[in-house]
Design a protein around this motif. Structure first.
Motif, short mmCIF file in Angstrom:
data_model
loop_
_atom_site.label_atom_id
_atom_site.label_comp_id
_atom_site.label_asym_id
_atom_site.label_seq_id
_atom_site.Cartn_x
_atom_site.Cartn_y
_atom_site.Cartn_z
N CYS A 196 0.83 -1.21 0.00
CA CYS A 196 0.00 0.00 0.00
C CYS A 196 0.86 1.26 0.00
O CYS A 196 0.56 2.22 -0.71
N ALA A 197 1.94 1.27 0.78
CA ALA A 197 2.82 2.43 0.84
C ALA A 197 3.50 2.68 -0.50
O ALA A 197 3.60 3.82 -0.97
N ILE A 198 3.95 1.61 -1.15
CA ILE A 198 4.60 1.76 -2.47
C ILE A 198 3.59 2.24 -3.49
O ILE A 198 3.89 3.11 -4.32
N SER A 199 2.37 1.72 -3.45
CA SER A 199 1.33 2.17 -4.38
C SER A 199 1.02 3.65 -4.17
O SER A 199 0.85 4.40 -5.15
N LEU A 200 0.94 4.08 -2.94
CA LEU A 200 0.68 5.49 -2.64
C LEU A 200 1.81 6.37 -3.14
O LEU A 200 1.57 7.44 -3.73
N ALA A 201 3.05 5.94 -2.96
CA ALA A 201 4.20 6.71 -3.43
C ALA A 201 4.20 6.82 -4.95
O ALA A 201 4.44 7.91 -5.51
N LEU A 202 3.93 5.73 -5.64
CA LEU A 202 3.90 5.77 -7.11
C LEU A 202 2.75 6.65 -7.61
O LEU A 202 2.90 7.36 -8.62
N SER A 203 1.63 6.62 -6.90
CA SER A 203 0.51 7.49 -7.28
C SER A 203 0.88 8.96 -7.10
O SER A 203 0.55 9.80 -7.95
N ALA A 204 1.58 9.28 -6.04
CA ALA A 204 2.01 10.66 -5.82
C ALA A 204 2.98 11.10 -6.91
O ALA A 204 2.91 12.24 -7.40
N ILE A 205 3.87 10.23 -7.31
CA ILE A 205 4.82 10.56 -8.39
C ILE A 205 4.06 10.78 -9.69
O ILE A 205 4.36 11.71 -10.45
N ALA A 206 3.08 9.94 -9.98
CA ALA A 206 2.29 10.08 -11.21
C ALA A 206 1.54 11.41 -11.21
O ALA A 206 1.47 12.10 -12.24
#
Length: 104
Positions: A68-78
């Motif tokens: 979940c943390a990695i998904s949130l970080a990638l979403s923020a980068i996108a």
């Protein structure tokens, strides 16, 4: 002879009473041994399967939290890349609009 017979009867009665007392004493000793053996029996160890279940559960929670943390970080980068792209596009369009206004 009757004197010897009465002595023999008395000795037999005394032996019978003594035998019963000895039997009761031996039964009491056996009972005490059994009770002591039951009291000294160690408690069963806790089941290891339960602790392994808890460990597995916490590992699964940790892995799910990491995903979940990695998904949130990638979403923020996108979102950040999208914002930069929109800003560049708006700057280019504004510059083109000014050029068309001057020539027009």
């Amino acid at each position: 002879m009757s004197d010897a017979l009465s002595k023999a009867e008395a000795a037999a009665r005394e032996a019978a009473v003594d035998t019963a007392a000895v039997q009761i004493a031996l039964a009491a000793v056996e009972l005490a041994k059994t009770a002591a053996a039951q009291q000294q029996a160690p408690a069963p160890p806790p089941a290891p399967a339960r602790s392994q279940l808890n460990t597995g559960k916490w590992i699964a929670i940790g892995l799910a939290g990491s995903v979940c943390a990695i998904s949130l970080a990638l979403s923020a980068i996108a979102v950040a890349v999208g914002a930069v792209a929109v800003t560049c596009c708006l700057l280019v369009l504004r510059s083109m609009w000014r050029d068309f206004q001057r020539r027009g």
